[in-house]
Design an enzyme around this catalytic site. Structure first.
Site, PDB file in Angstrom:
ATOM      1  N   GLU A   1       0.826  -1.209   0.000  1.00 25.52           N
ATOM      2  CA  GLU A   1       0.000   0.000   0.000  1.00 25.52           C
ATOM      3  C   GLU A   1       0.858   1.256   0.000  1.00 25.52           C
ATOM      4  OE1 GLU A   1      -2.833  -0.563   3.219  1.00 25.52           O
ATOM      5  OE2 GLU A   1      -4.022  -1.874   1.934  1.00 25.52           O
TER       6      GLU A   1
HETATM    7  C1  ADA Z   1      -4.729  -3.464   4.283  1.00 23.27           C
HETATM    8  C2  ADA Z   1      -3.382  -3.753   4.885  1.00 23.27           C
HETATM    9  C3  ADA Z   1      -3.406  -4.775   5.937  1.00 23.27           C
HETATM   10  C4  ADA Z   1      -4.678  -4.818   6.762  1.00 23.27           C
HETATM   11  C5  ADA Z   1      -5.907  -4.695   5.935  1.00 23.27           C
HETATM   12  C6  ADA Z   1      -7.210  -4.514   6.686  1.00 23.27           C
HETATM   13  O1  ADA Z   1      -5.054  -4.208   3.224  1.00 23.27           O
HETATM   14  O2  ADA Z   1      -2.436  -4.139   3.942  1.00 23.27           O
HETATM   15  O3  ADA Z   1      -2.278  -4.536   6.721  1.00 23.27           O
HETATM   16  O4  ADA Z   1      -4.637  -3.867   7.717  1.00 23.27           O
HETATM   17  O5  ADA Z   1      -5.793  -3.545   5.134  1.00 23.27           O
HETATM   18  O6  ADA Z   1      -7.465  -5.210   7.660  1.00 23.27           O
HETATM   19  O7  ADA Z   1      -7.988  -3.660   6.296  1.00 23.27           O
END
Ligand code: ADA
Length: 747
Positions: A383
């Protein structure tokens, strides 16, 4: 390397017997910064251990956010803290080297011996050493300062959805080495050839032997040329065959396990391992556990990895940072393919130091872990299109530039393996493999749209792998309805009932996508995050299929029913004590099983056998519509030698709004709060907040981030529970719910 490991209580590669033993209970800790290292050592030197601030005896590994990360009332501590101990150095080698080896410490660390700064490190997840040879043999005080303060010029970003823990949360080793020694061994396997290189490379008399998985020595000799192993036994997810390489240089012996395997991500899919198509059945994990934070014990790690294997997974993404060597050893021995990544997660891109740290952590991850046959992918980021740490709008040019240099660096360090990132579309062309963000039925659209979304990604990206899908579920929350599959843009209701249907749908679709390389759902275990104070369990990301202490939720069994080869059978609803509906109204019963046929009994009467059929959603055909009797019901499922049974109540009375909370001791160490309406009827859909307290000779088990271990928690079906940590005399437990009179129970 010959390691005389005297500081750790975990297994060190070649722990020998010589050397003084340092008692781990002698570590002490204080959670504040100190003016200087003299302040740390003075009380010990002057024999005044009672001096303020008070030090606490601790055992390593130790995480100083073990509890406050999920304390509903505070922000977790982000700042400096100190550890101190005294070691007896007894290096047996004339002219030898003495090192302190840290398997990982959060997040910036300084190491002092005899009051002198001997080394420091930035980054919470890679292994590093400090050479303390100059202090010589004898007793020496050690002081270590850890610091997890917020710092936008450090990775990972504080915008990451996990706790940036502080502390010596991985083992620390004291290592003795001869004067000339091998500091690193590099093993590269290509086809049936193994190349072995040492650092430094000019040591002369280095000998090597290779032992096959069945214990036969298949090579003895030097390491100058690639070593050919005739017809090697392949490492595979079902038969993780490992060879052992032993390097000897004088008194130093180093052992590494490695394996032979070939894998391929075909253009537009699918994935092949050793020449056969393999659907990557994956999950994710953080280093995080109830009661210990990042300082998981070896036993906890072993249990968790075994649970992952028993679920039927053959793939894991280690989100979002380099994990302990033990985790990788277990992936090798259990047969779980790995995507391991550096913690460049969210926030954007920082300056020179930030970028250097990213490169250093990439280099350490690859050099420290490249011999593991389980690893197939090096992750460069997660991200990275997420803005926020810097006031500029998202710096696409800067992010692309760092991504490109990391990608080149990874290939240069390891030409064999592929690079990968998740969610940063404007960098998708840089890396070898790409995962966009697809959360059907949670962050976007309905889960019934999953196949369409997935097929579009397979067609759009030449090498697509789907990381992260799933959704949150509050353990113990169930629904009779309202979990309709057409949820549109709204999230599910955080019930286990919705999430099992979402997982079930995805799994049946994945099983029939011939070009899908695979996926990894988010995430195996609930974990601590500072970003989610208002979740039903505050500060817990509840997307796990097991709770933060490893207790399976219902969804664990959905995965098993699709993926596991060990026979299994599980009736949905072991954590659902009261179901509801009208008198005579049909209710759905789901059974998760990988068996060909299951028979269901309701209150002793068979309601029929059903055959496993993946097309017959939900539960692969193991769904029955049954009529329950008011009051107690028993349901039993039978498949060949397996059986499972649950007993629960069926409530037909309708309820109004909550008017009363009642406390009951439902087990010696478990207290239940239940909401009732003005007529004394249980409110089975209430999600009001309950707050527990205690006075007297007892203690509640709080700050665990679990359904039985949070002082403040949202009710699940009008109900919440809390465990007693101790009870030594009379005490009162209280439950408060806004707008209602508080309840007390005398124990
Ligand atoms: C994102 C991220 C994760 C996790 C997820 C979520 O995709 O990469 O670390 O937090 O969101 O639970 O929404």
């Amino acid at each position: 390397m010959t390691k005389l490991c005297v500081l750790c209580f975990s297994t060190c590669v070649l722990a020998a017997t010589a050397g003084a033993q340092v008692n781990l209970s002698q570590w002490q800790f204080v959670r504040t910064d100190m003016a200087n290292v003299w302040e740390v050592e003075r009380p010990v030197k002057e024999g005044k251990p009672e001096s303020v601030p008070l030090w606490q005896d601790v055992t390593l590994p130790h995480c100083y956010n073990a509890e406050d990360g999920v304390d509903p009332d505070v922000n977790y501590y982000q700042g400096a803290a100190w550890y101190r101990t005294t070691i007896e150095v007894a290096n047996p080698y004339a002219g030898g080297h003495t090192l302190l080896e840290f398997e990982g410490a959060g997040q910036k660390t300084q190491v002092y011996v005899d009051g002198r700064l001997m080394g420091s490190h930035v980054g919470g997840y890679d292994r590093w050493t400090v050479d303390i040879s100059e202090v010589g043999n004898g007793r020496h005080p050690i002081a270590v300062r850890c610091d997890n303060s917020r710092d936008v010029e450090m990775i990972p970003s504080d915008m990451s959805d996990f706790c940036l823990y502080g502390g010596l949360y991985r083992p620390v080793h004291l290592v003795y080495l001869p004067e000339r020694y091998i500091s690193d061994v590099r093993i590269d396997v290509e086809g049936d050839k193994v190349s072995v290189k040492t650092s430094p490379s000019n040591l002369g008399e280095v000998s090597c032997s290779i032992v096959s998985p069945d214990g036969k020595t298949v090579y003895e000799g030097g390491i100058g040329q690639p070593i050919r192993i005739r017809k090697p036994v392949l490492w595979d997810v079902d038969s993780p065959s490992l060879y052992t390489l032993r390097i000897t240089f004088g008194q130093q012996v180093i052992e590494r396990r490695f394996g032979f395997r070939i894998y391929e991500f075909r253009e537009h899919g699918p994935f092949f391992l050793n020449g056969r198509r393999l659907l990557l059945k994956g999950t994710h994990r953080h280093e995080d556990h109830a009661g210990v934070g990042a300082a998981m014990t070896d036993e906890q790690i072993r249990q968790e990895m075994q649970q992952i294997k028993d679920m039927g997974a053959n793939f894991i993404r280690l989100g979002h940072y380099q994990q302990r060597d033990l985790v990788l050893d277990l992936c090798d021995s259990l047969g779980i393919l790995v995507w391991e990544e550096i913690p460049w997660c969210r926030g954007g891109v920082g300056g020179e130091e930030y970028q250097q740290q990213a490169h250093r952590m990439l280099e350490n991850m690859i050099t420290q872990h490249s011999h593991h046959p389980s690893i197939i992918l090096w992750g460069l980021g997660n991200e990275n299109d997420w803005p926020g740490d810097f006031s500029t709008v998202i710096d696409t040019v800067g992010i692309r530039s760092l991504m490109t240099s990391l990608n080149d660096h990874a290939h240069q360090l390891d030409p064999q393996r592929k690079t990968v990132i998740r969610r940063c579309d404007f960098c998708a062309d840089i890396v070898d493999i790409y995962s966009p963000s697809i959360w059907a039925g949670w962050y976007s659209r309905s889960f019934t749209d999953y196949c369409e979304m997935e097929e579009a990604a397979i067609a759009r990206f030449p090498h697509f792998l789907h990381a992260e899908w799933g959704g949150d579920s509050h353990a113990g929350r169930h629904a009779e309805s309202g979990f309709d599959i057409e949820v549109g843009d709204k999230k599910g209701d955080w019930s286990e009932s919705y999430i099992v249907r979402l997982f079930d749908w995805h799994l049946k679709e994945q099983a029939r996508m011939p070009n899908l390389t695979g996926s990894a759902f988010w995430t195996f275990k609930d974990f601590c995050t500072p970003l989610r104070p208002l979740n039903p369990i505050p500060y817990v990301n509840q997307k796990g299929v097991v709770q933060r202490d490893g207790t399976p939720k219902e969804s664990y069994y959905v995965f098993q029913s699709y993926w596991a080869s060990q026979p299994m059978l599980h009736i949905y609803g072991h954590s659902w004590p009261v179901r509801w509906g009208e008198e005579g109204e049909p209710r759905e019963v789901l059974v998760y099983s990988n068996q060909p046929e299951v028979e269901l009994f309701v209150n002793g009467q068979s309601v029929g056998k059903r055959k496993r059929n993946i097309e017959d959603y939900p539960a692969q055909g193991f769904h029955w519509s049954v009529v329950l009797q008011r009051g107690t019901n028993t349901i039993k499922a039978v498949a060949k030698d397996l059986s499972d049974e649950i007993t629960f109540e069926y409530q037909t009375a309708h309820w109004g709004k909550p008017a009363e909370v009642r406390l009951t001791r439902i087990a010696p160490d478990l207290i239940e709060a239940q909401l009732y309406d003005a007529n004394g009827i249980r409110c089975l859909d209430s999600s009001d907040w309950i707050e527990f307290s205690i006075a007297g000779d007892g203690e509640l088990l709080v700050n665990q981030g679990t359904a039985t271990g949070s002082r403040r928690i949202q009710a699940a079906n009008g109900r919440a529970t809390i465990r007693l940590r101790s009870l030594t005399g009379p005490c009162f437990v209280g439950a408060r719910c806004d707008g209602l009179p508080s309840a007390l129970i005398h124990l």
